[in-house]
Motif scaffolding. Structure first.
Motif, short mmCIF file in Angstrom:
data_model
loop_
_atom_site.label_atom_id
_atom_site.label_comp_id
_atom_site.label_asym_id
_atom_site.label_seq_id
_atom_site.Cartn_x
_atom_site.Cartn_y
_atom_site.Cartn_z
N ILE A 164 0.86 -1.20 0.00
CA ILE A 164 0.00 0.00 0.00
C ILE A 164 0.89 1.24 0.00
CG2 ILE A 164 -1.75 1.28 1.30
CD1 ILE A 164 -2.66 -1.52 2.37
N HIS A 165 0.75 2.03 -1.07
CA HIS A 165 1.56 3.24 -1.21
C HIS A 165 0.80 4.46 -0.72
CE1 HIS A 165 4.51 1.18 -3.91
NE2 HIS A 165 3.47 0.37 -4.02
N ASN A 166 -0.51 4.35 -0.66
CA ASN A 166 -1.30 5.51 -0.24
C ASN A 166 -2.67 5.05 0.27
OD1 ASN A 166 -2.48 8.01 0.06
ND2 ASN A 166 -1.57 8.82 -1.82
N PHE A 167 -2.90 5.20 1.55
CA PHE A 167 -4.16 4.73 2.15
C PHE A 167 -5.35 5.61 1.78
CE2 PHE A 167 -1.28 2.34 4.82
CZ PHE A 167 -1.98 1.16 5.04
N PHE A 259 19.15 5.02 -12.30
CA PHE A 259 18.35 6.08 -12.90
C PHE A 259 18.54 7.41 -12.17
CE2 PHE A 259 14.15 7.99 -13.97
CZ PHE A 259 14.26 7.91 -15.34
N TRP A 260 18.57 7.31 -10.83
CA TRP A 260 18.74 8.50 -10.00
C TRP A 260 20.16 8.51 -9.45
CZ3 TRP A 260 15.09 11.84 -10.79
CH2 TRP A 260 13.77 11.46 -10.96
N ASN A 261 21.07 9.07 -10.22
CA ASN A 261 22.46 9.03 -9.80
C ASN A 261 23.22 10.13 -10.54
OD1 ASN A 261 25.08 8.44 -9.27
ND2 ASN A 261 24.90 6.24 -9.68
N1 LIG Z 1 5.43 17.23 -11.91
C1 LIG Z 1 6.35 16.27 -11.90
N2 LIG Z 1 7.22 16.14 -12.93
C2 LIG Z 1 8.15 15.17 -12.92
N3 LIG Z 1 8.31 14.26 -11.94
C3 LIG Z 1 7.47 14.36 -10.91
C4 LIG Z 1 6.46 15.34 -10.82
N4 LIG Z 1 5.77 15.17 -9.67
C5 LIG Z 1 6.33 14.12 -9.06
N5 LIG Z 1 7.35 13.62 -9.79
C6 LIG Z 1 8.19 12.46 -9.48
O1 LIG Z 1 7.32 11.42 -9.01
C7 LIG Z 1 7.90 10.81 -7.87
C8 LIG Z 1 7.06 11.20 -6.67
O2 LIG Z 1 7.44 10.50 -5.55
P1 LIG Z 1 6.58 10.63 -4.18
O3 LIG Z 1 7.30 9.89 -3.16
O4 LIG Z 1 6.26 12.07 -3.98
O5 LIG Z 1 5.29 9.82 -4.64
P2 LIG Z 1 3.70 9.93 -4.55
O6 LIG Z 1 3.24 10.82 -3.48
O7 LIG Z 1 3.25 10.18 -5.93
O8 LIG Z 1 3.36 8.37 -4.23
C9 LIG Z 1 3.08 7.52 -3.15
O9 LIG Z 1 3.89 6.36 -3.36
C10 LIG Z 1 5.28 6.59 -3.17
C11 LIG Z 1 5.97 5.28 -3.51
O10 LIG Z 1 5.69 4.29 -2.60
C12 LIG Z 1 5.58 7.04 -1.76
O11 LIG Z 1 6.96 7.35 -1.65
C13 LIG Z 1 4.76 8.28 -1.43
O12 LIG Z 1 4.95 8.62 -0.06
C14 LIG Z 1 3.29 8.01 -1.71
O13 LIG Z 1 2.53 9.18 -1.49
C15 LIG Z 1 9.33 11.29 -7.82
O14 LIG Z 1 10.13 10.48 -8.64
C16 LIG Z 1 9.22 12.69 -8.42
O15 LIG Z 1 10.45 13.14 -8.95
#
Ligand SMILES: Nc1ncnc2c1ncn2[C@@H]1O[C@H](COP(=O)(O)OP(=O)(O)O[C@H]2O[C@H](CO)[C@@H](O)[C@H](O)[C@H]2O)[C@@H](O)[C@H]1O
Length: 490
Positions: A164-167, A259-261
């Protein structure tokens, strides 16, 4: 081990946010560790086809039962930066994945219920029998439900790990979901120990189904696992998590160092390392040139993320003006799906248009995000809640000091330079504040900006301390394999 990931995103081909990064990065790590990994994804019309290599049809006539009939699907196969992905394309007037967007349709629950059903049907018909199926978020919450209730006998003994990434987004539906997917039997599924939502007695909750039916459930950081159980951040699923506490854990996400490096990033003009930061200064110049910011001796602060209530948009707004007030520059890269928030930032963009110290880029731009991570001095993450958060971890890798609110995974990854009690000063890597009011954010920004101006050597030390943290997939990859092994042998 043979692992199949079923998800609605996989970066960089389908990425709305962090879910995509995690699905790709974890899959890559599992493969490096000697496992066979395949991914099943929807074939959206708007995905980045330029990131798929060798796309071809792999399974032409997949008929997926749906209501009383069946929907004809084609399954395509291709490699996304080395990962083998199967893309499901339904041919029906519903046009489930040809909408020019990934999410945000009124029938999202039916779109992803269908996708979950189709993924299982594909596994069954193509004789794929993975040891572990790993599903993600509400979109695939019905996979373990249908696997256990409808496919168990044909499929064998697959184990399911559900992350779960987002509840906040749980996926709700009524009896139509049951009739469509062939689960039928409302009186059975509408029980509280199955899919009935804990608060809305008329709704079935996909995420709850995922929790109840999976063999292991994870969320994306240890602190958020605690928050989800014991605070309102579980959005009503705290009790369910409590009941299934034995199979619920928090595994901190990683970031993909391929990718992120900053040493090898293909999207930034100057590479650099922890030992030699000259390239970072050049990227700052390049970023300013690209965004038409003036080239002066000021710190540059960034925000990258979805502009959503979760991300603390009122504090993001405040951070822009406070940075300007404290003689810093600000760059924002964000996209909003909520019309009110979008209108607000569009307005701010117009107001600030002529200011040479600020740039607001509204939209999604993967390439630009890399240059911002590389060119900025600090990154703010003032989230209301944050299950893990990737931007602070990417920031650390790029020597961009994180200023974060102390919630969720931010607590597990950022340690305050001045006040952390657990880590030695030489192990600290950023700034943390706790309250949601502007003053709390100001106090942390103040300390960061102050250090940049008054003690540049100390600031540089903080940058390199942050860069030495290893938040790659190395550790979480191992953690997930341990979970898979455990559920396989239960
Ligand atoms: N406008 C934009 N243009 C380009 N790149 C953009 C962008 N907006 C965001 N990104 C990229 O998207 C990713 C966002 O990561 P987050 O951790 O903020 O994830 P998010 O909240 O979407 O997901 C959910 O899932 C992730 C993964 O489990 C959790 O880390 C997080 O807490 C949870 O809310 C990063 O790689 C960021 O660089």
């Amino acid at each position: 081990m043979y692992i199949v990931q079923i998800a609605s995103e996989c970066a960089p081909v389908i990425k709305a946010g962090g879910l995509g990064d995690v699905v790709y990065g974890l899959s890559r790590e599992l493969e490096i560790r000697g496992n066979t990994v395949e991914l099943i994804l929807p074939k959206y019309d708007c995905m980045r086809y330029d990131h798929i290599w060798g796309l071809h049809d792999a399974y032409r006539d997949l008929w997926v039962p749906w209501y009383g009939g069946a929907i004809h699907c084609s399954v395509y196969c291709g490699w996304v930066h080395g990962r083998l992905c199967f893309f499901i394309e339904p041919h029906s007037p519903d046009n489930f994945f040809n909408r020019g967007c990934y999410y945000g349709c009124d029938d999202d629950n039916m779109r992803f219920a269908f996708f979950s059903k189709a993924a299982l049907e594909f596994l069954q018909k193509s004789n794929k029998r993975p040891d572990v199926i790993h599903c993600h978020d509400w979109q695939t919450g019905l996979v373990p439900v249908m696997l256990f209730e409808n496919y168990k006998y044909e499929m064998g003994n697959q184990r399911v790990c559900y992350t779960i990434h987002n509840f906040k987004h749980q996926g709700m539906g009524g009896t139509e979901v049951l009739w469509a997917t062939g689960l039928n039997n409302p009186s059975y599924y509408f029980q509280y120990d199955r899919l009935r939502d804990n608060f809305n007695p008329f709704a079935l909750n996909f995420m709850k189904g995922g929790i109840v039916y999976s063999n292991a459930v994870t969320t994306v950081s240890p602190h958020h696992a605690w928050e989800a159980r014991f605070t309102p951040i579980g959005y009503g699923l705290g009790h369910t998590l409590h009941v299934y506490q034995d199979k619920f854990t928090g595994v901190l996400n990683g970031i993909d160092h391929d990718f992120w490096n900053p040493e090898i990033d293909r999207y930034i003009p100057h590479h650099y390392t922890q030992e030699d930061l000259e390239g970072k200064a050049k990227n700052k110049k390049a970023l300013r040139e690209r965004l038409l910011l003036r080239d002066v001796d000021k710190p540059l602060i960034a925000f990258i993320g979805r502009l959503d209530d979760q991300k603390g948009v009122h504090l993001v707004h405040h951070a822009i003006y406070y940075a300007l007030q404290r003689d810093a520059q600000f760059v924002l890269l964000g996209s909003a799906t909520e019309p009110g928030i979008n209108a607000h930032f569009q307005h701010e963009k117009r107001v600030l248009n002529d200011n040479p110290d600020v740039h607001l880029e509204l939209g999604f731009n993967e390439e630009l995000s890399h240059l911002i991570y590389a060119g900025a001095d600090m990154i703010v993450v003032p989230s209301n809640y944050e299950p893990c958060g990737l931007t602070q971890m990417i920031g650390l890798k790029y020597g961009t000091v994180p200023i974060v609110r102390g919630v969720g995974g931010l607590v597990n990854t950022v340690f305050d330079r001045d006040y952390d009690e657990k880590y030695l000063p030489e192990e600290r890597n950023g700034y943390v504040f706790y309250d949601t009011d502007p003053y709390a954010l100001e106090s942390a920004m103040d300390r960061a900006i102050g250090l940049w101006y008054q003690y540049p050597e100390e600031f540089r030390k903080l940058v390199t301390q942050g860069m030495s943290y290893d938040y790659s997939w190395n550790h979480p990859g191992k953690d997930y394999l341990e979970i898979y092994e455990r559920i396989r042998h239960k």
